[in-house]
Design a protein around this motif. Structure first.
Motif, PDB file in Angstrom:
ATOM      1  N   ASP A  46       2.997  -8.441  -1.236  1.00 42.29           N
ATOM      2  CA  ASP A  46       1.616  -8.049  -0.950  1.00 42.29           C
ATOM      3  C   ASP A  46       0.686  -9.194  -1.337  1.00 42.29           C
ATOM      4  OD1 ASP A  46      -0.019  -5.268  -0.404  1.00 42.29           O
ATOM      5  OD2 ASP A  46      -1.152  -6.645  -1.683  1.00 42.29           O
ATOM      6  N   GLY A  98      -2.573  -1.185  -2.301  1.00 41.84           N
ATOM      7  CA  GLY A  98      -3.151  -1.217  -0.954  1.00 41.84           C
ATOM      8  C   GLY A  98      -4.627  -0.904  -0.957  1.00 41.84           C
ATOM      9  N   GLN A  99      -5.128  -0.671   0.229  1.00 41.04           N
ATOM     10  CA  GLN A  99      -6.549  -0.502   0.472  1.00 41.04           C
ATOM     11  C   GLN A  99      -7.164   0.635  -0.354  1.00 41.04           C
ATOM     12  OE1 GLN A  99      -9.090  -2.347   1.581  1.00 41.04           O
ATOM     13  NE2 GLN A  99      -7.738  -2.863   3.273  1.00 41.04           N
ATOM     14  N   GLY A 152       0.841  -1.195   0.000  1.00 46.62           N
ATOM     15  CA  GLY A 152       0.000   0.000   0.000  1.00 46.62           C
ATOM     16  C   GLY A 152       0.873   1.242   0.000  1.00 46.62           C
ATOM     17  N   GLY A 199      -1.111  -2.139   7.002  1.00 44.69           N
ATOM     18  CA  GLY A 199      -2.383  -1.435   6.862  1.00 44.69           C
ATOM     19  C   GLY A 199      -3.372  -1.667   7.995  1.00 44.69           C
ATOM     20  N   TRP A 248      -5.745   2.560  -2.950  1.00 44.16           N
ATOM     21  CA  TRP A 248      -5.456   2.675  -4.382  1.00 44.16           C
ATOM     22  C   TRP A 248      -5.691   1.359  -5.119  1.00 44.16           C
ATOM     23  CZ3 TRP A 248      -0.276   5.318  -2.879  1.00 44.16           C
ATOM     24  CH2 TRP A 248      -0.511   6.691  -2.656  1.00 44.16           C
ATOM     25  N   ARG A 249      -6.272   0.422  -4.426  1.00 41.19           N
ATOM     26  CA  ARG A 249      -6.436  -0.900  -5.038  1.00 41.19           C
ATOM     27  C   ARG A 249      -7.042  -0.754  -6.427  1.00 41.19           C
ATOM     28  NH1 ARG A 249      -7.387  -4.731  -0.601  1.00 41.19           N
ATOM     29  NH2 ARG A 249      -5.169  -4.320  -0.542  1.00 41.19           N
ATOM     30  N   SER A 276       0.682   7.487   6.193  1.00 39.81           N
ATOM     31  CA  SER A 276       1.287   6.261   5.674  1.00 39.81           C
ATOM     32  C   SER A 276       2.450   6.581   4.744  1.00 39.81           C
ATOM     33  CB  SER A 276       0.240   5.435   4.926  1.00 39.81           C
ATOM     34  OG  SER A 276      -0.696   4.919   5.840  1.00 39.81           O
TER      35      SER A 276
END
Ligand SMILES: Cc1cc2nc3c(=O)[nH]c(=O)nc-3n(C[C@H](O)[C@H](O)[C@H](O)COP(=O)(O)OP(=O)(O)OC[C@H]3O[C@@H](n4cnc5c(N)ncnc54)[C@H](O)[C@@H]3O)c2cc1C
Ligand SMILES: Cc1cc2nc3c(=O)[nH]c(=O)nc-3n(C[C@H](O)[C@H](O)[C@H](O)COP(=O)(O)OP(=O)(O)OC[C@H]3O[C@@H](n4cnc5c(N)ncnc54)[C@H](O)[C@@H]3O)c2cc1C
Lengths: 415, 370
Positions: free
Chosen positions: A34, A41-42, A14, A106, A44-45, A297
């Motif tokens: 990952d 990640g959460q 992420g 995350g 920008w998936r 982050s």
């Protein structure tokens, strides 16, 4: 079983993981692992295989251009007895050797049980968003978005853009607290811009503060329709809808840090100013150190990546920015603190642990999650308490139980 | 406040003693340092099994199994008591000889069992690999969720007036009192040391060491296995030697989960997972049951069996201590033998004729060795 060695191993692709990997790769051999098919990640998936955010695109392109090894679809499930991490991938187990480790695992949503929450079409807010990203059609479906935190806005905004009719956003926090939080945002101009744009897009969606979901029942008639009851400033309101998307803010994913022996306090991984955990060669960045949002982050990732490769002066240059994002995180978490009334939503028959069908009424007598687990099986199922643990912590004040590997279910042959 | 009997240890063995003694009118207190059923009892497999290692082991396991069967109608559903039977799996002709010997041993003693050939073994357990020689089905064996059973026995004792002290460690066992970690003294007429693997800390003459074991539990796969399955090499590999060993041991839970054992290690002090032995254990299991490979594992854990040199527990009066009784050292069979232990302790304490001879388990037998 294959083995991959790296100087810096980053778990999580992420925002935090990617921004750790980049500066580290200037000095060291870096691997990013990952569990998803694509980086991002959460937040920008990828949506149907495409990354939307320009910022994310840039990060991913730089990663791919660099000398960084990226391993997707690999679930890190724990350490082995030889100081390596084990990851399950479609091609079997990968043993990951490292000198320095950056944990950027995350967060996940907190879900609080209320009567009826196990009916079909009552989903986590992020969960419903992910299903729509994955192809579920939400067009003209009525959705009640309920819970707490800015995520509700993001999800409502997204669902509306995909054609959903957002019936309302029920936010449990009091209006005054939210106003104070919003006023404080002037210090974080990007948040204001994002927030304002969203507010404009959602201007016709009722944003109910001081309001929380108290129960759901199946509507009579059409198959999956739901009647949700909302407590709004002391009154009960019934709303008909097709989906309920619920999220009560986020919980840091600290399981991997925990099985690796990193100190955890009050649910977050303890780090020093260099993002170093209590285990000397393990760093941690992003949501596991405390819910702080995407900017936190990104900057924590940078600091972790720089520190892990000895670039401490460069790391220090980001301290001020990081401290600012931390202040934001603090304000965020206190604005959306859960109110005590939410502890009384579940009735004796309300399921708390969905894997093992354990009801609220059977749990009240136990002093700790361990005793409850041994005597009722609460938290013993496939999710190993990842879902109910955050709920029982809030409802009963129980410390989460000991984390044991595998931290995710894994095929026996891959153990 | 004074009690007739203080029991140190709230594992299944201590709980069984509490149930038996309180049923016979004794005023009992259970002293447990950590939590009811939080020690080895929390780690075990819950197989209630009749064993034929020695006559003494047979007698105690058989007697205990009958007590479990008698108790089972009272057990709540959550105790997951299920009479699934055991199949001892033979992989070759030599092990088939063992099947016949075992079958004769059981038959002579009234245990109902059935020899399975290759075909009937596969029919009984389709997930076993082809080419195994056969097996022995022992119908009377069962499985229990021992944590709930422990709680059940404690509740039963409480209804008969028993009290609980949880969270305080017993530091010393005296003739008429147990001294706790906070300095209080629990006055009592007699003491039962049921502290499992820690029993020798309180009664130094006992020879109890820790035998570490690993277990693996999967998600739910109803009917994947129907009986408790144990390889016949088990005795050779597990009890026979002092070196680390693994054996194929699969248990179907009433939840549909599959519980996989087992390993035995001496000298391992910490509870960490040892990946080398874990992989040996799963490899052994795949050899018997290849389909296990694809099952999804939710948890792996370890536990310490309280082992004695001759694999028999210590049950009875401690020599030269009229008021101190031992109920500890049940190795890998303490879930099975807990109920028999409780009854034997009550018999010994109250001067009743026991249902089976108690001498083979006498704590004196090892104490004398020193
Ligand atoms: C359901 C949900 C929805 C959200 N939606 C929004 C939103 O719309 N807008 C917004 O501003 N913020 C949103 N957030 C907040 C967002 O998560 C953070 O701001 C941001 O993504 C944090 O980045 P990160 O790198 O710290 O964590 P993440 O983006 O969560 O990245 C962690 C990555 O590590 C992977 N991972 C974790 N453990 C392992 C393991 N053991 N093995 C392999 N891989 C692993 C995860 O799958 C994930 O890909 C959302 C959070 C959640 C939980
Ligand atoms: C991997 C594994 C698999 C097994 N499978 C089976 C099986 O299938 N079938 C079977 O029959 N058996 C099985 N067993 C064996 C069985 O689990 C044990 O024999 C049994 O649980 C022992 O019970 P216990 O009450 O003696 O010990 P414990 O459960 O350890 O109880 C002792 C208690 O005493 C307490 N204590 C210790 N010291 C003190 C003190 N000073 N003061 C106060 N309290 C104290 C401890 O906290 C503990 O709770 C297995 C064991 C293992 C490890």
């Amino acid at each position: 079983m294959s083995e991959i060695g790296s100087e810096v191993l980053v778990i999580g692709g992420g925002a935090a993981g990617m921004s750790a990997a980049l500066p580290a790769s200037a000095r060291a051999k870096v691997t990013v692992v990952d569990d998803n098919p694509l980086l991002g990640g959460q937040i920008w998936r990828a949506e149907l295989g495409k990354i939307r955010s320009p910022e994310a695109k840039l990060l991913i392109e730089s990663l791919e251009a660099g000398k960084i090894t990226v391993i997707n679809n690999a679930h890190v499930f724990g350490p082995d007895s030889y100081g390596r991490l084990l990851a399950e991938s479609p091609d079997g187990t990968i043993q990951l050797k490292y000198e320095k480790l950056v944990l950027a695992t995350g967060a996940r949503e907190r879900f609080l049980p209320f009567p009826g929450w196990t009916l079909p079409n009552i989903l986590g807010a992020g969960g419903l968003q992910a299903m729509v990203k994955g192809g579920l059609s939400i067009e003209n479906k009525r959705v009640v978005v309920a819970g707490t935190g800015p995520l509700l806005f993001a999800v409502a905004d997204y669902l509306k853009a995909k054609g959903a009719i957002v019936v309302c956003i029920a936010e449990q926090a009091p209006a005054a607290t939210i106003r104070r939080f919003a006023l404080g945002l002037w210090r974080y101009p990007t948040k204001i811009t994002q927030g304002t744009a969203m507010r404009i897009r959602l201007r016709d969606v009722p944003y109910l503060t001081n309001s929380w979901i108290t129960g759901c029942i199946k509507s009579s008639g059409s198959s999956n329709a739901i009647t949700a009851t909302i407590s709004r400033r002391g009154k009960t309101v019934s709303l008909d809808c097709d989906y309920v998307a619920c999220g009560f803010h986020l919980v840091p994913s600290t399981e991997l840090a925990s099985v690796l022996g990193c100190r955890i306090e009050k649910g977050v991984v303890v780090v020093n100013e260099y993002q170093q955990t209590s285990v000397a060669n393990i760093y941690c960045a992003g949501e596991p150190t405390g819910i702080g949002g995407i900017e936190a982050s990104l900057v924590e990732g940078k600091i972790a990546g720089l520190s892990a490769t000895g670039q401490t002066d460069a790391a220090r240059e980001h301290f001020a920015e990081r401290d600012k994002t931390r202040r934001f995180g603090k304000a965020l978490n206190s604005a959306f603190a859960l109110r005590a009334e939410l502890k009384r939503l579940a009735g004796p028959d309300t399921i708390i642990c969905r894997c093992e069908d354990v009801e609220y009424g059977r749990l009240t007598e136990f002093p700790s999650s361990r005793e409850a687990k041994l005597q009722t099986r609460c938290g013993m199922g496939p999710c190993q308490g990842r879902i109910c643990g955050a709920a029982t912590e809030f409802l009963f004040g129980w410390e989460p139980g000991t984390v044991r590997p595998p931290i995710f279910p894994v095929k026996m042959e891959n153990l | 406040m004074s009690f007739d009997v203080a029991i140190v240890g709230g594992g299944l063995v201590g709980a069984a003693c509490a149930a038996s003694l309180s049923e016979r009118g004794q005023k009992v207190v259970v002293i447990e340092s950590t939590g009811i059923a939080s020690g080895t009892t929390a780690a075990g497999m819950g197989h209630i099994v009749v064993m034929d290692d020695s006559e003494a082991q047979f007698a105690l396991t058989r007697y205990s199994q009958m007590l479990w069967d008698r108790l089972s109608p009272e057990l709540p559903k959550l105790a997951e008591f299920e009479n699934c039977g055991t199949i001892w799996v033979a992989s070759d002709d030599e092990e088939m000889d063992e099947v016949r010997r075992k079958s004769a041993f059981y038959a002579e003693r009234g245990i109902s069992c059935e020899i399975l050939d290759e075909c009937s073994l596969r029919a009984a357990e389709p997930n076993l690999r082809q080419g195994l020689a056969g097996g022995l089905l022992v119908e009377g064996d069962s499985v229990v969720y021992q944590l709930f059973a422990t709680r059940f026995l404690i509740e039963k004792a409480k209804r008969n007036g028993a009290e609980l002290i949880v969270g305080k460690k017993a530091l010393e066992i005296g003739a008429n009192a147990v001294t706790l970690s906070d300095g209080t003294r629990v006055l009592c007429g007699r003491v039962v040391n049921a502290a499992g693997a820690a029993a020798a800390e309180l009664s130094p003459g006992l020879n109890i060491s820790k035998r570490k074991g690993h277990l693996v539990i999967t998600e739910r796969y109803p009917n994947f296995a129907r009986h408790q399955l144990v390889e016949l090499g088990y005795l050779k590999s597990a009890h026979g030697s002092a070196t680390d060993s693994v054996a194929f041991n699969v248990q179907p839970r009433s939840t549909g989960q599959v519980l996989l054992g087992s390993s035995r290690q001496f000298g391992a002090e910490d509870g960490e997972i040892d990946h080398e032995i874990l992989r040996r254990m799963t490899a052994r299991a795949f050899d018997y049951m290849p389909a296990l490979r694809d099952l999804s594992v939710v948890r792996v854990w370890t536990g310490f069996r309280p082992a004695t040199p001759d694999n028999l527990p210590y049950i009875g009066r401690l020599p030269e201590h009229d008021n101190i009784f031992i109920a500890a050292g049940h190795e890998g069979l303490g879930i099975t033998t807990s109920l028999g232990t409780g009854e034997l302790i009550a018999d010994a304490m109250l001067g009743c004729e026991p249902a089976i001879p108690i001498e083979p388990y006498s704590p004196a037998r090892k104490v004398a060795e020193h």
